[in-house]
Design an enzyme around this catalytic site. Structure first.
Site, PDB file in Angstrom:
ATOM      1  N   GLN A 272       2.873  12.388 -10.307  1.00  0.00           N
ATOM      2  CA  GLN A 272       1.897  12.491  -9.218  1.00  0.00           C
ATOM      3  C   GLN A 272       0.871  13.584  -9.519  1.00  0.00           C
ATOM      4  O   GLN A 272       1.245  14.678  -9.932  1.00  0.00           O
ATOM      5  CB  GLN A 272       2.618  12.836  -7.904  1.00  0.00           C
ATOM      6  CG  GLN A 272       3.470  11.709  -7.372  1.00  0.00           C
ATOM      7  CD  GLN A 272       2.648  10.615  -6.722  1.00  0.00           C
ATOM      8  OE1 GLN A 272       1.444  10.765  -6.501  1.00  0.00           O
ATOM      9  NE2 GLN A 272       3.288   9.494  -6.444  1.00  0.00           N
ATOM     10  N   TYR A 301      10.245   1.040  -9.926  1.00  0.00           N
ATOM     11  CA  TYR A 301       9.039   1.703 -10.445  1.00  0.00           C
ATOM     12  C   TYR A 301       9.369   3.203 -10.544  1.00  0.00           C
ATOM     13  O   TYR A 301       8.643   4.056 -10.030  1.00  0.00           O
ATOM     14  CB  TYR A 301       7.822   1.469  -9.547  1.00  0.00           C
ATOM     15  CG  TYR A 301       7.544   0.017  -9.233  1.00  0.00           C
ATOM     16  CD1 TYR A 301       6.752  -0.753 -10.087  1.00  0.00           C
ATOM     17  CD2 TYR A 301       8.059  -0.596  -8.093  1.00  0.00           C
ATOM     18  CE1 TYR A 301       6.481  -2.092  -9.803  1.00  0.00           C
ATOM     19  CE2 TYR A 301       7.797  -1.928  -7.802  1.00  0.00           C
ATOM     20  CZ  TYR A 301       7.010  -2.667  -8.655  1.00  0.00           C
ATOM     21  OH  TYR A 301       6.739  -3.991  -8.360  1.00  0.00           O
ATOM     22  N   GLU A 325      12.241   0.855 -14.484  1.00  0.00           N
ATOM     23  CA  GLU A 325      10.902   1.287 -14.892  1.00  0.00           C
ATOM     24  C   GLU A 325      10.461   0.427 -16.083  1.00  0.00           C
ATOM     25  O   GLU A 325      11.253   0.158 -16.981  1.00  0.00           O
ATOM     26  CB  GLU A 325      10.951   2.787 -15.258  1.00  0.00           C
ATOM     27  CG  GLU A 325       9.812   3.323 -16.071  1.00  0.00           C
ATOM     28  CD  GLU A 325       8.437   3.183 -15.422  1.00  0.00           C
ATOM     29  OE1 GLU A 325       8.291   3.456 -14.222  1.00  0.00           O
ATOM     30  OE2 GLU A 325       7.496   2.769 -16.148  1.00  0.00           O
ATOM     31  N   ASP A 368       8.058   2.540  -5.587  1.00  0.00           N
ATOM     32  CA  ASP A 368       6.809   3.305  -5.700  1.00  0.00           C
ATOM     33  C   ASP A 368       5.907   2.605  -6.711  1.00  0.00           C
ATOM     34  O   ASP A 368       5.706   3.103  -7.823  1.00  0.00           O
ATOM     35  CB  ASP A 368       7.163   4.742  -6.155  1.00  0.00           C
ATOM     36  CG  ASP A 368       5.949   5.641  -6.266  1.00  0.00           C
ATOM     37  OD1 ASP A 368       4.853   5.254  -5.809  1.00  0.00           O
ATOM     38  OD2 ASP A 368       6.100   6.744  -6.828  1.00  0.00           O
ATOM     39  N   CYS A 395       0.333   4.059  -3.154  1.00  0.00           N
ATOM     40  CA  CYS A 395      -0.939   4.766  -3.381  1.00  0.00           C
ATOM     41  C   CYS A 395      -2.121   3.842  -3.059  1.00  0.00           C
ATOM     42  O   CYS A 395      -3.258   4.187  -3.375  1.00  0.00           O
ATOM     43  CB  CYS A 395      -1.020   5.283  -4.815  1.00  0.00           C
ATOM     44  SG  CYS A 395      -0.803   3.989  -6.044  1.00  0.00           S
TER      45      CYS A 395
HETATM   46  C1  LIG Z   1       3.209   5.139  -9.072  1.00  0.00           C
HETATM   47  S1  LIG Z   1       4.205   5.305 -10.495  1.00  0.00           S
HETATM   48  C2  LIG Z   1       5.686   5.924  -9.776  1.00  0.00           C
HETATM   49  C3  LIG Z   1       6.612   6.666 -10.694  1.00  0.00           C
HETATM   50  C4  LIG Z   1       7.669   7.522 -10.032  1.00  0.00           C
HETATM   51  N1  LIG Z   1       8.244   6.921  -8.864  1.00  0.00           N
HETATM   52  C5  LIG Z   1       7.127   8.890  -9.707  1.00  0.00           C
HETATM   53  O1  LIG Z   1       6.908   9.202  -8.522  1.00  0.00           O
HETATM   54  O2  LIG Z   1       6.909   9.701 -10.632  1.00  0.00           O
HETATM   55  C6  LIG Z   1       4.527   3.649 -10.870  1.00  0.00           C
HETATM   56  C7  LIG Z   1       5.439   3.418 -12.060  1.00  0.00           C
HETATM   57  O3  LIG Z   1       5.692   2.012 -12.152  1.00  0.00           O
HETATM   58  C8  LIG Z   1       5.701   1.621 -13.511  1.00  0.00           C
HETATM   59  N2  LIG Z   1       5.393   0.172 -13.463  1.00  0.00           N
HETATM   60  C9  LIG Z   1       4.200  -0.421 -13.232  1.00  0.00           C
HETATM   61  N3  LIG Z   1       4.342  -1.750 -13.151  1.00  0.00           N
HETATM   62  C10 LIG Z   1       5.654  -2.015 -13.344  1.00  0.00           C
HETATM   63  C11 LIG Z   1       6.428  -3.200 -13.352  1.00  0.00           C
HETATM   64  N4  LIG Z   1       5.857  -4.395 -13.140  1.00  0.00           N
HETATM   65  N5  LIG Z   1       7.750  -3.108 -13.555  1.00  0.00           N
HETATM   66  C12 LIG Z   1       8.334  -1.903 -13.782  1.00  0.00           C
HETATM   67  N6  LIG Z   1       7.659  -0.736 -13.757  1.00  0.00           N
HETATM   68  C13 LIG Z   1       6.335  -0.790 -13.546  1.00  0.00           C
HETATM   69  C14 LIG Z   1       4.676   2.504 -14.176  1.00  0.00           C
HETATM   70  O4  LIG Z   1       4.970   2.633 -15.561  1.00  0.00           O
HETATM   71  C15 LIG Z   1       4.873   3.819 -13.416  1.00  0.00           C
HETATM   72  O5  LIG Z   1       5.825   4.639 -14.057  1.00  0.00           O
END
Ligand SMILES: C[S@@+](CC[C@H](N)C(=O)[O-])C[C@H]1O[C@@H](n2cnc3c(N)ncnc32)[C@H](O)[C@@H]1O
Length: 440
Positions: A272, A301, A325, A368, A395
């Site tokens: 973040q 995620y 993830e 998330d 977000c």
């Molecule tokens: C908003 S970040 C949240 C990460 C974590 N929850 C944090 O607060 O640090 C979204 C995460 O989802 C992963 N991501 C995006 N699309 C995805 C998908 N279809 N399946 C799995 N992970 C995904 C991205 O790599 C990223 O690490």
């Protein structure tokens, strides 16, 4: 509000026709709705209730039948009550993008963001929560909305100049004092540095523990030729080429402290951006998730495992948590960050594929997703699989609203919904929705 106001691709028409308009309610993308001869015009760089001259972004003759036009405010003829001297001279029309509300008072930014969020929820048809209660809250101890960005991607111009792109423009413009960036990012003075040929972007990170980090990004960069300027002090430095990340100083990771726990994050990986965000969201998720002791939880995620750590404390060593993830490196780091918690396992997978393939349910889920949101299919799968609670960290309120409406139709209700100003001086909003099965 018309969400596609911000997404319709077009490049500014130089010398576009100039109109005089009065800005009304907020629309998507940080713009405001005005009307000209009966047509809607989405105006950027203005504020509610003010009269401005505005340059059209499209050719009105070529777009004579368009439902709406888009424009950028040039001169303020009559300021609205929310206008203040900008906190960032270099931002705005003909300046850098990414601080489109820098000329609006901070409390007014939050009021406007609340209106935007409420309208998105209403339009999506969310009914189980009193929408008017959703008010964007400031991050704790954030009095001026400055110095919060701990992750900054700078653009690089044709002569190696480091800056940021203009709104809807490829031009790289100077960042000046760069006041939204964290002090440790500003201290690098990247705006005064000339990047070597072949550099496409520069990532700067100010982590909560350990040195700052600079990553030069360029497909064909030769790491051997990079000279580290003195102004970067003891910052870690890496180069990301088409072949991967090559650390020049440090090991290509940064460190984040959250309470008692340290997290290792790739220097170009997700964390973040607001300096208080991870701490705040962790607290909100902790008080909302209610994963039962000895029970099960998924962190979807999951990034490097921030919310999995929260869920793991709640279920205890007799329970189980899976952090899912898609990014392999982030997933590896999650496993490493949480290796002292035997109840946590990690899966590197697309979240929807992983949940679809799952047999059996789970007590509680925190998710998330990125701006695209979870999507209707995943919400349907979760509606069936989760026994107790879903905490949805978002977000992007437009996709959150869509996903909440989808799960409401499957026997779930929104129990709580909070929104936070984790991107001050921009129109972006972070929010957390808590979902439970509807009674009866
Ligand atoms: C908003 S970040 C949240 C990460 C974590 N929850 C944090 O607060 O640090 C979204 C995460 O989802 C992963 N991501 C995006 N699309 C995805 C998908 N279809 N399946 C799995 N992970 C995904 C991205 O790599 C990223 O690490």
């Amino acid at each position: 509000m018309t969400p596609d106001a911000d997404s319709a691709p077009s490049s500014p028409a130089p010398g576009g026709r100039v109109l005089t308009v009065t800005a009304g309610p907020p629309a998507a993308g940080g713009t405001f709705v005005a009307r000209h001869e009966g047509r809607v015009v989405f105006v950027r760089g203005t504020a509610p209730g003010e009269t401005v001259t505005a340059r059209l972004l499209e050719d009105p003759q070529a777009k004579a039948d368009a439902r709406f036009w888009r424009a950028e405010a040039l001169d303020v003829l009559e300021a609205g009550p929310d206008r203040v001297p900008t906190v960032w001279e270099e931002a705005g029309v003909d300046g850098v993008g990414g601080a489109e509300w820098a000329h609006i008072a901070l409390p007014a930014q939050r009021r406007i963001a609340s209106e935007v969020m409420q309208e998105l929820l209403r339009r999506a048809g969310v009914t189980s929560f009193p929408i008017e209660q959703v008010q964007v809250e400031p991050a704790p101890h954030d009095a001026d909305g400055l110095g919060w960005r701990t992750r900054v991607r700078y653009a690089v111009g044709p002569d190696g100049e480091v800056g940021m792109r203009g709104w809807r423009s490829h031009e790289v413009r100077p960042v000046g004092e760069d006041p939204l960036s964290a002090p440790a990012v500003r201290a690098l003075r990247l705006g005064e540095w000339t990047a070597p040929e072949g550099t496409e972007a520069v990532d700067a990170v100010a982590p909560s523990a350990g040195p700052a980090s600079v990553v030069l990004i360029g497909r064909d960069l030769d790491p051997e030729t990079i000279e580290i300027p003195e102004s970067w002090g003891d910052a870690d430095v890496a180069v990301r080429t088409g072949r991967g990340l090559v650390p020049l100083r440090g090991d290509g990771t940064v460190h984040e402290r959250l309470g008692e726990r340290m997290f290792t994050v790739s220097a170009t990986g997700f964390w973040q951006s607001h300096r208080r965000a991870a701490e705040l969201l962790t607290e909100v998720v902790d008080s909302a998730l209610h994963a039962p002791r000895g029970g099960s939880a998924w962190d979807l995620y999951g990034g490097v495992g921030v919310f999995a750590a929260v869920a793991a404390e709640q279920v205890g060593t007799g329970g189980s948590v899976v952090s899912v993830e898609g990014n392999r490196r982030a997933s590896q780091l999650a496993a490493q960050n949480l290796e002292d918690l035997p109840q946590v396992s990690t899966a590197t997978a697309d979240v929807t594929d992983w949940v679809r393939a799952r047999r059996g349910g789970v007590d509680a889920v925190v998710l998330d997703p990125p701006r695209a949101g979870a999507g209707v299919e995943l919400m349907g799968l979760l509606a069936g699989a989760v026994r107790q609670r879903i905490v949805y960290v978002s977000c992007e309120p437009a996709t959150l609203a869509r996903d909440l409406a989808a799960i409401e139709g499957k026997g779930w209700q929104v129990k709580d919904l909070r929104a936070f100003d984790l991107f001050p001086h921009t129109h972006h909003i972070e929010s957390v929705a808590v979902l439970e099965r509807s009674a009866g």
